[in-house]
Design an enzyme around this catalytic site. Structure first.
Site, PDB file in Angstrom:
ATOM      1  N   LYS A 266      45.765  50.341  45.871  1.00  0.00           N
ATOM      2  CA  LYS A 266      44.385  49.873  45.698  1.00  0.00           C
ATOM      3  C   LYS A 266      44.133  48.981  46.912  1.00  0.00           C
ATOM      4  CE  LYS A 266      40.978  47.179  44.174  1.00  0.00           C
ATOM      5  NZ  LYS A 266      40.561  45.966  44.882  1.00  0.00           N
TER       6      LYS A 266
ATOM      7  N   GLY B 284      48.359  37.907  45.285  1.00  0.00           N
ATOM      8  CA  GLY B 284      47.000  37.366  45.245  1.00  0.00           C
ATOM      9  C   GLY B 284      46.926  36.157  44.358  1.00  0.00           C
ATOM     10  N   SER B 285      45.811  36.040  43.648  1.00  0.00           N
ATOM     11  CA  SER B 285      45.567  34.834  42.854  1.00  0.00           C
ATOM     12  C   SER B 285      46.324  34.874  41.527  1.00  0.00           C
ATOM     13  CB  SER B 285      44.075  34.719  42.564  1.00  0.00           C
ATOM     14  OG  SER B 285      43.657  35.832  41.806  1.00  0.00           O
ATOM     15  N   ARG B 286      46.467  33.701  40.927  1.00  0.00           N
ATOM     16  CA  ARG B 286      47.114  33.632  39.622  1.00  0.00           C
ATOM     17  C   ARG B 286      46.237  34.360  38.585  1.00  0.00           C
ATOM     18  NH1 ARG B 286      49.491  28.325  36.518  1.00  0.00           N
ATOM     19  NH2 ARG B 286      49.652  27.548  38.630  1.00  0.00           N
TER      20      ARG B 286
ATOM     21  N   GLY C  99      44.181  36.870  39.105  1.00  0.00           N
ATOM     22  CA  GLY C  99      44.307  38.314  39.305  1.00  0.00           C
ATOM     23  C   GLY C  99      45.636  38.825  38.761  1.00  0.00           C
ATOM     24  N   GLY C 100      46.715  38.144  39.099  1.00  0.00           N
ATOM     25  CA  GLY C 100      48.042  38.561  38.637  1.00  0.00           C
ATOM     26  C   GLY C 100      48.131  38.560  37.121  1.00  0.00           C
TER      27      GLY C 100
ATOM     28  N   GLU D 160      52.973  38.273  42.892  1.00  0.00           N
ATOM     29  CA  GLU D 160      53.298  37.047  43.635  1.00  0.00           C
ATOM     30  C   GLU D 160      51.991  36.272  43.689  1.00  0.00           C
ATOM     31  OE1 GLU D 160      52.877  34.897  46.615  1.00  0.00           O
ATOM     32  OE2 GLU D 160      53.775  36.395  47.958  1.00  0.00           O
TER      33      GLU D 160
ATOM     34  N   CYS E 145      51.258  32.081  51.505  1.00  0.00           N
ATOM     35  CA  CYS E 145      51.732  31.722  50.165  1.00  0.00           C
ATOM     36  C   CYS E 145      52.811  30.647  50.244  1.00  0.00           C
ATOM     37  CB  CYS E 145      52.247  32.951  49.445  1.00  0.00           C
ATOM     38  SG  CYS E 145      52.984  34.152  50.523  1.00  0.00           S
TER      39      CYS E 145
HETATM   40  P1  NAP Z   1      42.717  38.197  44.319  1.00  0.00           P
HETATM   41  O1  NAP Z   1      41.367  37.760  43.922  1.00  0.00           O
HETATM   42  O2  NAP Z   1      43.805  37.900  43.361  1.00  0.00           O
HETATM   43  O3  NAP Z   1      42.659  39.756  44.594  1.00  0.00           O
HETATM   44  C1  NAP Z   1      43.783  40.517  45.018  1.00  0.00           C
HETATM   45  C2  NAP Z   1      43.552  41.976  44.682  1.00  0.00           C
HETATM   46  O4  NAP Z   1      43.590  42.151  43.263  1.00  0.00           O
HETATM   47  C3  NAP Z   1      42.183  42.484  45.114  1.00  0.00           C
HETATM   48  O5  NAP Z   1      42.297  43.839  45.440  1.00  0.00           O
HETATM   49  C4  NAP Z   1      41.359  42.281  43.874  1.00  0.00           C
HETATM   50  O6  NAP Z   1      40.237  43.088  43.846  1.00  0.00           O
HETATM   51  C5  NAP Z   1      42.342  42.639  42.773  1.00  0.00           C
HETATM   52  N1  NAP Z   1      42.040  41.963  41.521  1.00  0.00           N
HETATM   53  C6  NAP Z   1      41.854  40.636  41.346  1.00  0.00           C
HETATM   54  N2  NAP Z   1      41.622  40.364  40.049  1.00  0.00           N
HETATM   55  C7  NAP Z   1      41.659  41.551  39.396  1.00  0.00           C
HETATM   56  C8  NAP Z   1      41.471  41.936  38.038  1.00  0.00           C
HETATM   57  N3  NAP Z   1      41.178  41.037  37.103  1.00  0.00           N
HETATM   58  N4  NAP Z   1      41.556  43.239  37.730  1.00  0.00           N
HETATM   59  C9  NAP Z   1      41.823  44.147  38.687  1.00  0.00           C
HETATM   60  N5  NAP Z   1      41.991  43.859  39.986  1.00  0.00           N
HETATM   61  C10 NAP Z   1      41.927  42.570  40.339  1.00  0.00           C
HETATM   62  O7  NAP Z   1      43.160  37.603  45.718  1.00  0.00           O
HETATM   63  P2  NAP Z   1      42.334  37.474  47.082  1.00  0.00           P
HETATM   64  O8  NAP Z   1      40.972  38.088  46.971  1.00  0.00           O
HETATM   65  O9  NAP Z   1      43.197  38.020  48.134  1.00  0.00           O
HETATM   66  O10 NAP Z   1      42.242  35.928  47.276  1.00  0.00           O
HETATM   67  C11 NAP Z   1      41.723  35.085  46.273  1.00  0.00           C
HETATM   68  C12 NAP Z   1      42.695  33.971  45.961  1.00  0.00           C
HETATM   69  O11 NAP Z   1      44.013  34.492  45.753  1.00  0.00           O
HETATM   70  C13 NAP Z   1      42.894  32.977  47.081  1.00  0.00           C
HETATM   71  O12 NAP Z   1      41.910  31.996  47.109  1.00  0.00           O
HETATM   72  C14 NAP Z   1      44.269  32.431  46.775  1.00  0.00           C
HETATM   73  O13 NAP Z   1      44.198  31.422  45.827  1.00  0.00           O
HETATM   74  C15 NAP Z   1      45.005  33.587  46.190  1.00  0.00           C
HETATM   75  N6  NAP Z   1      45.901  34.263  47.141  1.00  0.00           N
HETATM   76  C16 NAP Z   1      47.216  34.008  47.041  1.00  0.00           C
HETATM   77  C17 NAP Z   1      48.089  34.641  47.888  1.00  0.00           C
HETATM   78  C18 NAP Z   1      49.551  34.418  47.793  1.00  0.00           C
HETATM   79  O14 NAP Z   1      50.229  34.727  48.744  1.00  0.00           O
HETATM   80  N7  NAP Z   1      50.079  33.950  46.695  1.00  0.00           N
HETATM   81  C19 NAP Z   1      47.642  35.546  48.834  1.00  0.00           C
HETATM   82  C20 NAP Z   1      46.278  35.797  48.922  1.00  0.00           C
HETATM   83  C21 NAP Z   1      45.426  35.151  48.040  1.00  0.00           C
HETATM   84  P3  NAP Z   1      38.831  42.468  44.365  1.00  0.00           P
HETATM   85  O15 NAP Z   1      39.060  42.025  45.760  1.00  0.00           O
HETATM   86  O16 NAP Z   1      37.878  43.592  44.227  1.00  0.00           O
HETATM   87  O17 NAP Z   1      38.541  41.292  43.498  1.00  0.00           O
END
Ligand code: NAP
Length: 529
Positions: free
Chosen positions: A184, A241-243, A245-246, A265, A302
Site C-alpha cells: 500500500k 508510521g503513527s501509533r 495507524g499501527g 513500528e 523514529c
Molecule cells: P500514518 O498516518 O500512520 O500513515 C502510515 C500509512 O498507514 C499511510 O499509508 C496511511 O494511509 C496508513 N494508515 C494510517 N492509519 C490507517 C488506518 N486507520 N487504516 C488504514 N491505513 C492507515 O503515518 P504518516 O502519515 O507517515 O505520519 C503521521 C505520523 O506518524 C507522524 O506525525 C509521526 O507521528 C508518525 N510516524 C512515525 C514514524 C516512525 O518511524 N515511527 C514514521 C513516520 C511517521 P494515509 O496516508 O492515507 O493516511
C-alpha cells in the site's frame, strides 16, 4: 520512465477507479500536476491478494539462487533509475539529495544483503533430530525448517521514501522469506513509489516469476490499507508510521476470522541518559552533538532523541545552556507532509502551554504558510514527568525534552515508568560505568537497542541490528524491522515427522545437498555439504 499513476497488479498496470489525488511538492505545497493518482477499489485489493496467494507456493519453493538473483536484480534496477528517482523523491518528500542518495544505497544494499542470506540458507534454521528406535518410548525422525508465512501487506513509510517504502526493509525481508508482497503505497510519495514499483514489476517479469509476487496499490484514504489487512489471503503485515495507524491495523487483524501478525513500528522517544561524569567532563560537546542529532532530517527519524535525562547539577545546567544556544540558530526545515507538520505544531503547542514545561529555546521561525517546522527544546522536572506521562509522548519532528532528575533514584524511577523504546542511549565516562551497570537490566527491559556514547539516529543495516522494542515502539518487541533478522517476522517453523526421504525439503535431506548450516542431534553440523 513516464509516470502514469496506475495501480500495479501482478503483471498489469491500470488506472484505479477510486478517488483521485496528486503528489504534492514538499517545499511549495503545490500539487504536482502529472500524473493524477487514482485510489484502488476493493476489487483491486481482491485481485492483488488472489494473485499473491496463487503465486505463494511456486515462489517460496524456487531454488534459493533464483530468489537471490531476483533480489539482486531489484537492487540493480532501482540504481538504474538514476537521477529521476532522486529528483522525484526530493520534490515529494523535501528530503535533501545527499540523504536520498544515501537512502537509495541503503535500499540496494539491504536487498543484496537479503540475497546473500537467501543463498546461505541460514534463514531456514534447519534442524534434524534423527530417529531413536532403541529409546523407550522410541522416537521417530524429526526435521525442522522455516518457510514463508504467505502473502505480506507492506505499508510504505513517509519518512523513508526509499529504504522503508515500496522496496524497503519490509518488502526485502518478505520477498527473501519467500512471501509475495502487496504494497500500500504511501500517498506522500506516489511518484517515487511508482518508479520503484515498476522496477520490481520488471524484475518479476525478467525472472519469469509468477506475476502475483508483487503488486502495489494507491489510496487517498484508509480503505485500501484496511481492506488489505482484513483480506484472508494476507498472512502478515509490515507497517511504519503513527501509533494510531499501527493500532488501527492491529485492531483490524484481531477482528479477522484468522488474526495475523501485524509488525508495526510506531512511536519512540529514544531516551538519552546523560551520566554525571560525562556531563562534568564534556557537557558542551554532548549538547552540540545532541542538537545536531535532534534536528537531523528535521527530526523525522523514529530514532530521534526526544528525551534527554540527567541529574540536576552544574554539568546538567551547562548542557542545557549550550543546547539552548545551539538550537537557537537552527533553520526551520521542510516536513514530509502537511499532516506531519500539523501534528508537530499541535504537539509543541501542547507542550508550550503546559505550566509544568519550560520552553528552553526555539530555532529560527518558519515563514508563515510554509511547510517548515521550528526546532524546539523543552525542559521539565522528573517530578512533573512522573505526574503526567504525556510529557514523554512522541512529538514527531525536531523537538526534544530535557528532564532534570533530582538524583540517581529519581532517574531510575523515570526509566522504570517510561514506555517501550526503539533505543536507549548512555552517555558515559569510565567513572559512570558502575551506575550504568546498575541501570542495564531496566534498559534491556525497555529498549530494542542500547547505545553508549553516540546518538541513535543512524541505523546500520546488518546481521546484528535490532530496530524494534517493546510496545509502543513496536507492536511485537520480539522482532526487528531492520537487518537480516527482520526475515524472521515473515517465516514460521514446520516440523516434518517421519517423512520418507524423497518427500523431505532439500535442506533437510541426509546428504545436505544445499550445503546449509544445520543443527543435527543437538549440535551444529561441522561442515555443511
Ligand atoms: P500514518 O498516518 O500512520 O500513515 C502510515 C500509512 O498507514 C499511510 O499509508 C496511511 O494511509 C496508513 N494508515 C494510517 N492509519 C490507517 C488506518 N486507520 N487504516 C488504514 N491505513 C492507515 O503515518 P504518516 O502519515 O507517515 O505520519 C503521521 C505520523 O506518524 C507522524 O506525525 C509521526 O507521528 C508518525 N510516524 C512515525 C514514524 C516512525 O518511524 N515511527 C514514521 C513516520 C511517521 P494515509 O496516508 O492515507 O493516511
Amino acid at each position: 520512465m513516464n509516470l502514469t499513476g496506475e495501480l500495479l497488479i501482478g503483471a498489469n498496470a491500470r488506472r484505479g477507479q477510486g478517488a483521485e489525488f496528486h503528489a504534492v511538492d514538499a517545499a511549495t505545497e503545490q500539487a504536482l500536476q502529472a500524473p493524477t493518482y487514482y485510489s484502488a477499489k476493493s476489487g483491486d485489493v481482491d485481485q492483488a491478494c488472489a494473485l499473491a496467494e496463487s503465486a505463494f507456493d511456486a515462489y517460496r519453493t524456487l531454488p534459493a539462487e533464483r530468489r537471490a538473483r531476483f533480489l539482486d536484480d531489484i537492487a540493480a534496477r532501482i540504481e538504474a533509475l538514476g537521477d529521476a528517482l532522486i529528483e522525484r523523491a526530493m520534490s515529494e518528500s523535501g528530503l535533501p539529495k545527499a540523504r536520498l542518495e544515501g537512502e537509495r544505497a541503503r535500499t540496494a544494499n539491504q536487498l543484496r544483503m537479503f540475497a546473500t542470506l537467501v543463498r546461505s540458507g541460514d534463514a531456514l534454521d534447519a534442524r534434524i533430530e534423527p530417529a531413536l528406535p532403541e529409546r523407550q518410548p522410541p522416537r521417530t525422525d524429526l526435521r525442522f525448517q522455516r518457510i514463508g508465512v504467505g502473502p505480506v501487506a507492506v505499508f510504505g513509510a513517509s519518512n523513508f521514501p526509499l529504504a522503508f517504502s515500496v522496496a524497503g526493509g519490509d518488502t526485502a525481508a518478505a520477498l527473501a522469506a519467500g512471501c509475495p508482497v502487496v504494497v500500500k503505497a504511501h500517498p506522500a510519495h506516489p511518484g517515487t513509489s511508482e518508479l520503484v514499483g515498476r522496477a520490481i514489476q520488471d524484475a518479476v517479469r525478467h525472472a519469469e516469476l509468477p506475476e502475483g509476487v508483487f503488486s502495489m496499490l494507491f489510496d487517498a484514504g484508509h480503505e485500501v490499507g484496511a481492506a488489505l489487512v482484513a483480506h484472508p489471503s494476507i498472512k502478515a503485515v509490515g507497517f511504519t508510521g503513527s501509533r494510531a495507524g499501527g493500532r488501527a491495523l492491529m485492531a483490524i487483524s484481531n477482528a479477522r476470522a484468522e488474526p495475523i501478525p501485524v509488525y508495526a513500528e510506531m512511536s519512540s522517544v529514544n531516551p538519552n541518559l546523560l551520566m554525571p561524569a560525562a556531563l562534568t567532563s564534556r557537557a558542551e560537546t554532548l549538547a552540540r552533538d545532541f542538537v545536531a542529532s535532534v534536528t537531523l532530517g528535521c527530526g523525522q527519524f523514529c530514532t530521534n532523541p526526544g528525551l534527554m535525562l540527567g541529574i540536576a547539577g552544574e554539568g546538567f545546567e551547562r548542557f542545557a545552556a549550550t543546547a539552548a544556544q545551539s538550537i537557537d540558530g537552527v533553520q526551520a526545515g521542510v516536513m514530509l507532509t502537511g499532516g506531519i507538520l500539523r501534528a508537530y505544531d499541535a504537539g509543541i503547542e501542547r507542550f508550550a502551554a503546559n505550566p509544568a514545561v519550560t520552553t528552553l529555546a526555539r530555532g529560527k521561525a518558519p515563514e508563515a504558510g510554509s511547510r517548515r517546522a521550528q526546532a524546539v527544546l523543552f525542559r521539565v522536572s522528573a517530578k512533573s514527568l512522573l505526574a503526567d506521562h504525556t510529557l514523554a509522548d512522541e512529538v514527531f519532528g525536531p523537538c526534544s525534552v530535557l528532564v532534570e532528575c533530582a538524583d540517581a533514584d529519581e532517574l531510575r524511577t523515570v526509566l522504570n515508568r517510561i514506555e517501550g523504546q526503539l533505543t536507549i542511549t548512555l552517555h558515559l565516562d569510565d567513572a559512570d560505568q558502575p551506575a550504568a551497570q546498575a541501570l542495564l537490566p531496566i534498559l534491556e527491559r525497555k529498549a530494542g537497542r542500547i547505545l553508549a556514547n553516540g546518538f541513535p539516529t543512524g541505523v546500520e543495516v546488518c546481521d546484528a541490528m535490532v530496530h524494534g522494542g517493546p510496545f509502543p515502539a513496536t507492536s511485537d518487541g520480539r522482532s526487528t524491522s531492520v537487518g537480516t533478522a527482520a526475515i524472521e517476522r515473515y517465516m514460521r517453523p514446520v516440523c516434518y515427522q517421519n517423512l520418507p526421504a524423497a518427500l523431505l525439503p532439500k535442506a533437510l535431506r541426509d546428504a545436505n545437498p544445499l550445503g546449509v548450516h544445520r543443527r543435527f542431534a543437538g549440535r551444529h553440523e561441522r561442515t555443511p555439504g
